[in-house]
Design an enzyme around this catalytic site. Sequence first.
Site, mmCIF file in Angstrom:
data_model
loop_
_atom_site.group_PDB
_atom_site.id
_atom_site.type_symbol
_atom_site.label_atom_id
_atom_site.label_comp_id
_atom_site.label_asym_id
_atom_site.label_seq_id
_atom_site.Cartn_x
_atom_site.Cartn_y
_atom_site.Cartn_z
ATOM 1 N N ASN A 9 38.272 30.377 40.219
ATOM 2 C CA ASN A 9 37.958 31.313 39.129
ATOM 3 C C ASN A 9 37.324 30.501 38.006
ATOM 4 O O ASN A 9 38.013 29.759 37.318
ATOM 5 C CB ASN A 9 39.266 31.984 38.667
ATOM 6 C CG ASN A 9 39.062 32.826 37.413
ATOM 7 O OD1 ASN A 9 37.935 33.117 37.033
ATOM 8 N ND2 ASN A 9 40.165 33.212 36.781
ATOM 9 N N TRP A 10 36.008 30.660 37.859
ATOM 10 C CA TRP A 10 35.298 29.831 36.872
ATOM 11 C C TRP A 10 35.448 30.362 35.444
ATOM 12 O O TRP A 10 34.937 29.753 34.503
ATOM 13 C CB TRP A 10 33.816 29.719 37.253
ATOM 14 C CG TRP A 10 33.579 28.960 38.538
ATOM 15 C CD1 TRP A 10 34.530 28.407 39.358
ATOM 16 C CD2 TRP A 10 32.319 28.674 39.156
ATOM 17 N NE1 TRP A 10 33.938 27.796 40.431
ATOM 18 C CE2 TRP A 10 32.581 27.933 40.343
ATOM 19 C CE3 TRP A 10 30.991 28.965 38.834
ATOM 20 C CZ2 TRP A 10 31.562 27.496 41.193
ATOM 21 C CZ3 TRP A 10 29.973 28.526 39.681
ATOM 22 C CH2 TRP A 10 30.263 27.792 40.844
ATOM 23 N N LYS A 11 36.076 31.507 35.292
ATOM 24 C CA LYS A 11 36.295 32.117 33.964
ATOM 25 C C LYS A 11 34.985 32.128 33.163
ATOM 26 O O LYS A 11 33.922 32.259 33.746
ATOM 27 C CB LYS A 11 37.404 31.371 33.219
ATOM 28 C CG LYS A 11 38.676 31.221 34.043
ATOM 29 C CD LYS A 11 39.866 30.870 33.205
ATOM 30 C CE LYS A 11 41.032 30.546 34.107
ATOM 31 N NZ LYS A 11 42.294 30.459 33.418
ATOM 32 N N HIS A 95 43.798 39.921 36.386
ATOM 33 C CA HIS A 95 44.101 38.543 35.975
ATOM 34 C C HIS A 95 44.913 38.581 34.673
ATOM 35 O O HIS A 95 44.708 39.458 33.836
ATOM 36 C CB HIS A 95 42.796 37.758 35.772
ATOM 37 C CG HIS A 95 43.034 36.298 35.573
ATOM 38 N ND1 HIS A 95 43.346 35.770 34.342
ATOM 39 C CD2 HIS A 95 43.028 35.257 36.441
ATOM 40 C CE1 HIS A 95 43.522 34.457 34.470
ATOM 41 N NE2 HIS A 95 43.338 34.122 35.739
ATOM 42 N N GLU A 97 44.690 37.011 32.023
ATOM 43 C CA GLU A 97 43.889 37.039 30.787
ATOM 44 C C GLU A 97 43.364 38.445 30.530
ATOM 45 O O GLU A 97 43.231 38.866 29.373
ATOM 46 C CB GLU A 97 42.761 35.996 30.874
ATOM 47 C CG GLU A 97 43.318 34.590 30.691
ATOM 48 C CD GLU A 97 42.631 33.507 31.505
ATOM 49 O OE1 GLU A 97 41.461 33.685 31.894
ATOM 50 O OE2 GLU A 97 43.278 32.469 31.756
ATOM 51 N N GLU A 167 50.533 34.633 39.937
ATOM 52 C CA GLU A 167 50.167 33.659 38.907
ATOM 53 C C GLU A 167 51.118 33.800 37.723
ATOM 54 O O GLU A 167 50.902 34.655 36.849
ATOM 55 C CB GLU A 167 48.738 33.909 38.426
ATOM 56 C CG GLU A 167 47.693 33.820 39.497
ATOM 57 C CD GLU A 167 46.333 33.443 38.926
ATOM 58 O OE1 GLU A 167 45.828 32.405 39.291
ATOM 59 O OE2 GLU A 167 45.825 34.188 38.067
ATOM 60 N N GLY A 173 46.556 27.583 33.075
ATOM 61 C CA GLY A 173 45.825 26.782 32.090
ATOM 62 C C GLY A 173 46.722 25.939 31.199
ATOM 63 O O GLY A 173 46.276 25.389 30.199
ATOM 64 N N SER A 213 47.691 26.176 37.234
ATOM 65 C CA SER A 213 47.589 24.709 37.136
ATOM 66 C C SER A 213 47.653 24.003 38.493
ATOM 67 O O SER A 213 48.272 22.953 38.616
ATOM 68 C CB SER A 213 48.663 24.170 36.177
ATOM 69 O OG SER A 213 48.472 24.716 34.883
ATOM 70 N N GLY A 234 41.865 27.788 38.574
ATOM 71 C CA GLY A 234 41.027 27.934 37.379
ATOM 72 C C GLY A 234 40.360 26.614 37.041
ATOM 73 O O GLY A 234 39.356 26.222 37.634
ATOM 74 N N GLY A 235 40.953 25.881 36.100
ATOM 75 C CA GLY A 235 40.362 24.643 35.577
ATOM 76 C C GLY A 235 39.865 23.683 36.642
ATOM 77 O O GLY A 235 38.745 23.150 36.543
#
Length: 255
Positions: A9-11, A95, A97, A167, A173, A213, A234-235
């Site tokens: 997930n490149w956000k 998600h 967010e 998640e 994150g 993470s 993610g990151g």
Amino acid sequence: MRRLLIAGNWKMHKSVDESVELAGILKSSLIDIVELDILICPTYTALHPVANILKGSNIALGAQNMHQEDSGAFTGEISADMLISAGASHVILGHSERRHVFGETDQTISLKLKKALDKGLTPVFCIGELLEERESGKMDQVLIRQLSSAYEGLTKAQALKTIVAYEPVWAIGTGVTATPDQAQSAHAFVRNWFRKTFDVDLAERIRILYGGSVKPGNIADLEEKPDVDGGLIGGASLKADSFTQIIENAIKKEV
Ligand code: PEP
């Protein structure tokens, strides 16, 4: 036997050029991977050019969200058909967010899930509890609420087309990962919910990814758990070497 899926997930990161560059590197470095499924989810503007780059590769393309209506006066929104026309086959829905920063409700997410399925997109449906919900013993309740709302009215065939991502919000994150045992216990709980709500066959076949993470150094221990069927990253999906390393370490553990 469920097939592992590693999804990135490149956000809200990367320009079109940067996205195309990363997708191109991943395409060539992961071309021989047959042991698991791979998905990347760039921003909307990068979907179409990345789809062109991914042609002939083993990497699927997903979006990070969509609107539940087909079209209309919804400034700033995007429809399932638009995502499909840009080359996406998957869409992340619910998600944390979207839920906690943008206020998406269980009801809205449920409408999105149904629309995605109607249109033939594969939803990667995210669930997870806040830290205070976990600490006050409400985790099960929260997961049941999120799952019940999303899957209400779906047939078994429809539910089987979905992928779940557990998640825990406190792990996204933050650098704090759920321990493999914490992940396993939540995943087993979710799988059991599917068993009770649908049947054993569906529960055994539906994929439940872990997100929060995930890094090259912790993926193998998470994947070792029987109910963890991959990761939503993610990151660590933003760099070719860490995403590739996660995939390689996940495979090593499978063998
Ligand atoms: C995510 O965005 O779904 C996620 C799990 O992020 P991170 O890996 O950075 O925690």
